[in-house]
Design a protein around this motif. Sequence first.
Motif, PDB file in Angstrom:
ATOM      1  N   VAL A 355      -9.245  -7.883   7.800  1.00  0.00           N
ATOM      2  CA  VAL A 355      -8.790  -7.521   7.235  1.00  0.00           C
ATOM      3  C   VAL A 355      -7.194  -8.516   6.904  1.00  0.00           C
ATOM      4  CG1 VAL A 355      -7.638  -4.989   6.080  1.00  0.00           C
ATOM      5  CG2 VAL A 355      -9.763  -5.005   7.785  1.00  0.00           C
ATOM      6  N   LEU A 356      -6.722  -8.418   5.624  1.00  0.00           N
ATOM      7  CA  LEU A 356      -5.534  -8.513   5.121  1.00  0.00           C
ATOM      8  C   LEU A 356      -4.770  -7.808   4.148  1.00  0.00           C
ATOM      9  CD1 LEU A 356      -6.074 -12.481   5.636  1.00  0.00           C
ATOM     10  CD2 LEU A 356      -5.026 -11.854   7.520  1.00  0.00           C
ATOM     11  N   VAL A 357      -3.546  -7.923   4.470  1.00  0.00           N
ATOM     12  CA  VAL A 357      -2.516  -6.822   3.666  1.00  0.00           C
ATOM     13  C   VAL A 357      -1.547  -7.745   3.003  1.00  0.00           C
ATOM     14  CG1 VAL A 357      -2.273  -4.924   4.933  1.00  0.00           C
ATOM     15  CG2 VAL A 357      -0.639  -6.848   5.143  1.00  0.00           C
ATOM     16  N   GLU A 358      -1.700  -7.761   1.656  1.00  0.00           N
ATOM     17  CA  GLU A 358      -0.612  -8.576   0.682  1.00  0.00           C
ATOM     18  C   GLU A 358       0.732  -7.659  -0.132  1.00  0.00           C
ATOM     19  OE1 GLU A 358      -2.574  -9.757  -3.408  1.00  0.00           O
ATOM     20  OE2 GLU A 358      -4.545 -10.599  -1.129  1.00  0.00           O
ATOM     21  N   SER A 359       1.419  -8.499  -1.011  1.00  0.00           N
ATOM     22  CA  SER A 359       2.269  -7.854  -1.979  1.00  0.00           C
ATOM     23  C   SER A 359       1.816  -8.261  -3.150  1.00  0.00           C
ATOM     24  CB  SER A 359       3.559  -8.133  -1.794  1.00  0.00           C
ATOM     25  OG  SER A 359       3.894  -9.145  -2.515  1.00  0.00           O
ATOM     26  N   ASP A 360       1.390  -9.130  -3.495  1.00  0.00           N
ATOM     27  CA  ASP A 360       1.028  -9.958  -4.982  1.00  0.00           C
ATOM     28  C   ASP A 360       2.281  -9.603  -5.359  1.00  0.00           C
ATOM     29  OD1 ASP A 360      -0.897 -11.369  -6.588  1.00  0.00           O
ATOM     30  OD2 ASP A 360      -1.610  -9.393  -7.774  1.00  0.00           O
ATOM     31  N   LEU A 361       3.443  -9.727  -5.309  1.00  0.00           N
ATOM     32  CA  LEU A 361       4.906  -9.302  -6.140  1.00  0.00           C
ATOM     33  C   LEU A 361       5.472 -11.035  -6.854  1.00  0.00           C
ATOM     34  CD1 LEU A 361       6.127  -6.992  -7.407  1.00  0.00           C
ATOM     35  CD2 LEU A 361       7.858  -7.577  -5.683  1.00  0.00           C
ATOM     36  N   HIS A 362       5.764 -11.035  -8.421  1.00  0.00           N
ATOM     37  CA  HIS A 362       6.442 -11.757  -8.346  1.00  0.00           C
ATOM     38  C   HIS A 362       7.756 -11.872  -7.920  1.00  0.00           C
ATOM     39  CE1 HIS A 362       7.414  -8.922 -10.962  1.00  0.00           C
ATOM     40  NE2 HIS A 362       8.260  -8.760 -11.599  1.00  0.00           N
ATOM     41  N   THR A 363       8.222 -11.404  -7.109  1.00  0.00           N
ATOM     42  CA  THR A 363       9.584 -11.201  -7.284  1.00  0.00           C
ATOM     43  C   THR A 363      10.035 -10.748  -5.502  1.00  0.00           C
ATOM     44  OG1 THR A 363      12.079 -10.956  -8.050  1.00  0.00           O
ATOM     45  CG2 THR A 363      10.812  -8.926  -7.338  1.00  0.00           C
ATOM     46  N   ALA A 364      10.854 -11.804  -4.931  1.00  0.00           N
ATOM     47  CA  ALA A 364      11.291 -11.661  -3.627  1.00  0.00           C
ATOM     48  C   ALA A 364      12.091 -10.376  -3.397  1.00  0.00           C
ATOM     49  CB  ALA A 364      11.970 -13.166  -2.752  1.00  0.00           C
ATOM     50  N   GLY A 365      12.656 -10.185  -2.050  1.00  0.00           N
ATOM     51  CA  GLY A 365      13.011  -9.435  -1.841  1.00  0.00           C
ATOM     52  C   GLY A 365      12.505  -8.002  -1.570  1.00  0.00           C
ATOM     53  N   PRO A 366      14.014  -6.650  -1.408  1.00  0.00           N
ATOM     54  CA  PRO A 366      13.720  -5.614  -0.739  1.00  0.00           C
ATOM     55  C   PRO A 366      12.270  -4.890  -1.410  1.00  0.00           C
ATOM     56  CG  PRO A 366      15.308  -5.662  -2.400  1.00  0.00           C
ATOM     57  CD  PRO A 366      15.451  -6.658  -1.843  1.00  0.00           C
ATOM     58  N   VAL A 367      11.723  -4.768  -2.485  1.00  0.00           N
ATOM     59  CA  VAL A 367      10.630  -4.396  -3.228  1.00  0.00           C
ATOM     60  C   VAL A 367       9.802  -4.924  -3.418  1.00  0.00           C
ATOM     61  CG1 VAL A 367       9.502  -4.287  -5.543  1.00  0.00           C
ATOM     62  CG2 VAL A 367      12.180  -4.063  -6.012  1.00  0.00           C
ATOM     63  N   MET A 368       8.966  -6.067  -2.619  1.00  0.00           N
ATOM     64  CA  MET A 368       8.525  -6.930  -1.610  1.00  0.00           C
ATOM     65  C   MET A 368       8.410  -6.651  -0.012  1.00  0.00           C
ATOM     66  SD  MET A 368       7.569 -10.552  -0.741  1.00  0.00           S
ATOM     67  CE  MET A 368       7.526 -11.391  -2.840  1.00  0.00           C
ATOM     68  N   ASP A 369       9.546  -6.273   0.157  1.00  0.00           N
ATOM     69  CA  ASP A 369       8.716  -5.525   1.249  1.00  0.00           C
ATOM     70  C   ASP A 369       8.879  -4.259   1.562  1.00  0.00           C
ATOM     71  OD1 ASP A 369      10.048  -7.550   3.163  1.00  0.00           O
ATOM     72  OD2 ASP A 369      12.125  -6.803   2.987  1.00  0.00           O
ATOM     73  N   GLY A 370       8.924  -4.113   0.574  1.00  0.00           N
ATOM     74  CA  GLY A 370       8.074  -2.048   0.029  1.00  0.00           C
ATOM     75  C   GLY A 370       6.976  -2.179   0.034  1.00  0.00           C
ATOM     76  N   LEU A 371       6.240  -2.940  -1.237  1.00  0.00           N
ATOM     77  CA  LEU A 371       5.301  -2.771  -1.348  1.00  0.00           C
ATOM     78  C   LEU A 371       4.296  -3.058   0.089  1.00  0.00           C
ATOM     79  CD1 LEU A 371       4.929  -4.570  -4.720  1.00  0.00           C
ATOM     80  CD2 LEU A 371       4.384  -2.418  -4.182  1.00  0.00           C
ATOM     81  N   LEU A 372       5.085  -4.050   0.657  1.00  0.00           N
ATOM     82  CA  LEU A 372       4.105  -4.781   1.930  1.00  0.00           C
ATOM     83  C   LEU A 372       4.091  -3.917   2.939  1.00  0.00           C
ATOM     84  CD1 LEU A 372       2.825  -7.499   2.027  1.00  0.00           C
ATOM     85  CD2 LEU A 372       4.452  -7.746   3.669  1.00  0.00           C
ATOM     86  N   GLU A 373       5.167  -2.956   3.123  1.00  0.00           N
ATOM     87  CA  GLU A 373       4.892  -1.251   4.293  1.00  0.00           C
ATOM     88  C   GLU A 373       4.040  -0.562   3.699  1.00  0.00           C
ATOM     89  OE1 GLU A 373       7.717   1.732   6.082  1.00  0.00           O
ATOM     90  OE2 GLU A 373       8.401  -0.072   4.809  1.00  0.00           O
ATOM     91  N   ASP A 374       4.078  -0.329   2.299  1.00  0.00           N
ATOM     92  CA  ASP A 374       3.389   0.563   1.919  1.00  0.00           C
ATOM     93  C   ASP A 374       2.086   0.271   1.783  1.00  0.00           C
ATOM     94  OD1 ASP A 374       5.552   2.332   0.671  1.00  0.00           O
ATOM     95  OD2 ASP A 374       5.544   1.801  -0.764  1.00  0.00           O
ATOM     96  N   VAL A 375       1.274  -0.689   1.478  1.00  0.00           N
ATOM     97  CA  VAL A 375       0.055  -1.008   1.849  1.00  0.00           C
ATOM     98  C   VAL A 375      -0.436  -1.517   3.142  1.00  0.00           C
ATOM     99  CG1 VAL A 375      -0.182  -3.748   2.608  1.00  0.00           C
ATOM    100  CG2 VAL A 375      -2.035  -2.643   1.013  1.00  0.00           C
ATOM    101  N   VAL A 376       0.656  -1.559   3.759  1.00  0.00           N
ATOM    102  CA  VAL A 376      -0.022  -1.754   5.978  1.00  0.00           C
ATOM    103  C   VAL A 376      -0.059  -0.514   6.121  1.00  0.00           C
ATOM    104  CG1 VAL A 376       1.597  -1.895   7.627  1.00  0.00           C
ATOM    105  CG2 VAL A 376       1.223  -4.332   6.159  1.00  0.00           C
TER     106      VAL A 376
END
Length: 404
Positions: A355-376
């Motif tokens: 099992v792995l996790v990802e953001s698949d987001l097109h922009t770096a920064g706090p939104v990417m961190d937030g998406l990754l935390e949510d999926v974890v």
Amino acid sequence: MSQDDNPGKETHDGPFPWDLGVYDVHCHPTDTMASIAEIPQMKTRTLTVMSTRGEDQDLVFDIATKFPKEEKCKNGGNEGRILPCFGWHPWFSYQILDDSNTPSPSTTETGEDLKKAHYQKVLTPSPKNDDIGNHFIASLPPPKPLSNLITQTRTRLTTHPTALVGEIGLDRAFRLPNPWTTQDLETRDTTVTPGSREGRKLSPHRVHLEHQRVVLRAQLRLAGEMGRAVSVHSVQAHGAVFDAFKELWKGYERRVPSRKERRRRESVAGAHEQSDEEDATRKASNSEEERKPTFPFPPRICMHSYSGPVEAVKQFLHPANPSDVYFSFSNVINFSAPGAQKAIDVVKALPDDRVLVESDLHTAGPVMDGLLEDVVRRVCEIRGWGLEEGVKRLGENWGRFAYG
């Protein structure tokens, strides 16, 4: 019932353990280059950054050089901020000319003739030989020979010896965007890296699946040659993707012990025999490592934002498969309606170590961190892992996938 009424129940809403190391296995920050400056302040330890088309290959290469592997992360880890990935996405596979079995062009053929013939061959429906069809083809870039793509990708992988191959794959749903209109150009977002749809309406034209397969197979073979893992895109094409793997795996399948052999190994009497076998295997493995054998398939595969059925997972994880297959999940693609339950079922069915996790987001920064935390948090909840346990497991899985 409150949490206090059930002290044994795992909670997933506590402080997030970023200090343990959180890894994004698939993202696209070079699609918004202005966001790259935010990477040093991010909580995510490593971004596995994909390239997809001609416009972003050098961008991924450059940021991987800007944030070298030996640089310490903000939260104390030794991993680099960027793990680069070089590949050609199926959405842009129409831009690749299959020159593997192509005879030399006639001296009477012009570049425009070759371009037109190529696009009429690889697109479906084929653009008509009329004003609309000719205008559509004229709006497309001159196709790039597949041999050049593979040579350039090999060079990038050699320069970055830990780089992966990605994003590659197959997509039955994708349609090419229409040519730019005056209105499109006037409202174009100049902060976005060129080359994608960028808000244009879609044409009826898709890329022939067989042409996508040609481009995919060539990149899978390169990954095997270089011993690199791959990140694979699959939309409405999970069976076709598996068939592409199976074609390259043929003749290299791992031997699966019979039930009788497994019982013997589990017995006390067979313990020494197993030890001897493992020792012989280690010696053979060391010898092979010294010879640096190559194979026509990648050693490790990540099915990115996997959206296929749980039944298909068994095929990908069959013990005879010589590639180790992982599955990654993102909140945006996997856990939004209506496909969330299917993704939940897959996450439940997978072994802990795939099992792995990802953001698949097109922009770096706090939104990417937030998406990754949510999926974890979501994956930990589905698997019944505590946050610390889950973050550690996911980090270990990422390390095995990325580096072996």
